[in-house]
Motif scaffolding. Sequence first.
Motif, mmCIF file in Angstrom:
data_model
loop_
_atom_site.group_PDB
_atom_site.id
_atom_site.type_symbol
_atom_site.label_atom_id
_atom_site.label_comp_id
_atom_site.label_asym_id
_atom_site.label_seq_id
_atom_site.Cartn_x
_atom_site.Cartn_y
_atom_site.Cartn_z
ATOM 1 N N VAL A 20 0.846 -1.189 0.000
ATOM 2 C CA VAL A 20 0.000 0.000 0.000
ATOM 3 C C VAL A 20 0.885 1.244 0.000
ATOM 4 N N PRO A 21 0.894 1.992 -1.091
ATOM 5 C CA PRO A 21 1.723 3.201 -1.137
ATOM 6 C C PRO A 21 1.329 4.196 -0.041
ATOM 7 N N GLY A 22 2.323 4.635 0.713
ATOM 8 C CA GLY A 22 2.083 5.624 1.755
ATOM 9 C C GLY A 22 1.677 5.061 3.102
ATOM 10 N N ALA A 23 1.527 3.759 3.222
ATOM 11 C CA ALA A 23 1.134 3.173 4.506
ATOM 12 C C ALA A 23 2.285 3.209 5.505
ATOM 13 N N ILE A 24 3.518 3.112 4.994
ATOM 14 C CA ILE A 24 4.699 3.201 5.851
ATOM 15 C C ILE A 24 5.650 4.223 5.237
ATOM 16 N N ARG A 25 6.181 5.093 6.081
ATOM 17 C CA ARG A 25 7.174 6.065 5.629
ATOM 18 C C ARG A 25 8.267 6.162 6.696
ATOM 19 N N ILE A 26 9.404 6.703 6.326
ATOM 20 C CA ILE A 26 10.506 6.891 7.255
ATOM 21 C C ILE A 26 10.570 8.369 7.631
ATOM 22 N N GLU A 27 10.500 8.629 8.929
ATOM 23 C CA GLU A 27 10.621 9.989 9.463
ATOM 24 C C GLU A 27 11.630 9.975 10.595
ATOM 25 N N ASN A 28 12.605 10.862 10.533
ATOM 26 C CA ASN A 28 13.638 10.954 11.573
ATOM 27 C C ASN A 28 14.301 9.601 11.848
ATOM 28 N N LYS A 29 14.633 8.898 10.788
ATOM 29 C CA LYS A 29 15.307 7.590 10.859
ATOM 30 C C LYS A 29 14.489 6.537 11.612
ATOM 31 N N ARG A 30 13.175 6.616 11.464
ATOM 32 C CA ARG A 30 12.293 5.644 12.100
ATOM 33 C C ARG A 30 11.051 5.436 11.231
ATOM 34 N N ALA A 31 10.584 4.204 11.149
ATOM 35 C CA ALA A 31 9.380 3.904 10.373
ATOM 36 C C ALA A 31 8.146 4.431 11.096
ATOM 37 N N VAL A 32 7.221 4.970 10.315
ATOM 38 C CA VAL A 32 5.943 5.445 10.836
ATOM 39 C C VAL A 32 4.862 4.778 10.008
ATOM 40 N N ILE A 33 3.909 4.137 10.679
ATOM 41 C CA ILE A 33 2.858 3.400 9.983
ATOM 42 C C ILE A 33 1.557 4.182 10.058
ATOM 43 N N ASN A 34 0.940 4.378 8.891
ATOM 44 C CA ASN A 34 -0.365 5.031 8.814
ATOM 45 C C ASN A 34 -1.419 3.925 8.938
ATOM 46 N N ASN A 35 -1.923 3.728 10.137
ATOM 47 C CA ASN A 35 -2.858 2.627 10.383
ATOM 48 C C ASN A 35 -4.213 2.814 9.723
ATOM 49 N N SER A 36 -4.513 4.012 9.274
ATOM 50 C CA SER A 36 -5.805 4.202 8.609
ATOM 51 C C SER A 36 -5.818 3.607 7.207
ATOM 52 N N ILE A 37 -4.644 3.389 6.617
ATOM 53 C CA ILE A 37 -4.615 2.768 5.286
ATOM 54 C C ILE A 37 -3.864 1.433 5.270
ATOM 55 N N CYS A 38 -3.239 1.072 6.370
ATOM 56 C CA CYS A 38 -2.530 -0.207 6.461
ATOM 57 C C CYS A 38 -3.530 -1.357 6.321
ATOM 58 N N THR A 39 -3.162 -2.348 5.511
ATOM 59 C CA THR A 39 -4.055 -3.501 5.304
ATOM 60 C C THR A 39 -3.741 -4.658 6.246
ATOM 61 N N ARG A 40 -2.724 -4.502 7.085
ATOM 62 C CA ARG A 40 -2.323 -5.508 8.058
ATOM 63 C C ARG A 40 -1.940 -6.837 7.403
ATOM 64 N N CYS A 41 -1.223 -6.724 6.297
ATOM 65 C CA CYS A 41 -0.813 -7.928 5.571
ATOM 66 C C CYS A 41 0.327 -8.657 6.270
ATOM 67 N N GLY A 42 1.125 -7.950 7.056
ATOM 68 C CA GLY A 42 2.201 -8.570 7.808
ATOM 69 C C GLY A 42 3.534 -8.667 7.098
ATOM 70 N N LYS A 43 3.623 -8.164 5.893
ATOM 71 C CA LYS A 43 4.888 -8.248 5.165
ATOM 72 C C LYS A 43 5.994 -7.459 5.852
ATOM 73 N N CYS A 44 5.638 -6.368 6.482
ATOM 74 C CA CYS A 44 6.642 -5.551 7.180
ATOM 75 C C CYS A 44 7.223 -6.293 8.378
ATOM 76 N N PHE A 45 6.430 -7.125 9.043
ATOM 77 C CA PHE A 45 6.926 -7.929 10.159
ATOM 78 C C PHE A 45 8.055 -8.845 9.683
ATOM 79 N N ASP A 46 7.839 -9.448 8.528
ATOM 80 C CA ASP A 46 8.768 -10.453 8.017
ATOM 81 C C ASP A 46 10.118 -9.882 7.595
ATOM 82 N N VAL A 47 10.150 -8.662 7.105
ATOM 83 C CA VAL A 47 11.405 -8.114 6.584
ATOM 84 C C VAL A 47 12.162 -7.233 7.566
ATOM 85 N N CYS A 48 11.588 -6.930 8.685
ATOM 86 C CA CYS A 48 12.261 -6.048 9.651
ATOM 87 C C CYS A 48 13.438 -6.780 10.288
#
Length: 99
Positions: A20-48
Amino acid sequence: MPWVNSKCVGCGNCVKVCPVPGAIRIENKRAVINNSICTRCGKCFDVCPTDAIRPNYENPSLRRGGMGRGRGLGRGMDRGTGMGRGLGRGMGRGRGRPW
């Protein structure tokens, strides 16, 4: 809802795999998740690489009372404010409410 803990190093792997474009962005060297558009697919869990992206049930700021294992019970916290059995006023015994 995923959330990001303090282990995040801002590598951007989560941004790259997020469908989902824009669901996760990097701000101040930290990931920020926009939960209003996140689909909770879990792919970010796997690659962190640092396991910084965690499921919502592990978020300490959302735990009631902030003690114990997420239940806040141990020191009289969050026991409820309802009327209960009514301290011997016959509540819960089929006689109806005394008020």
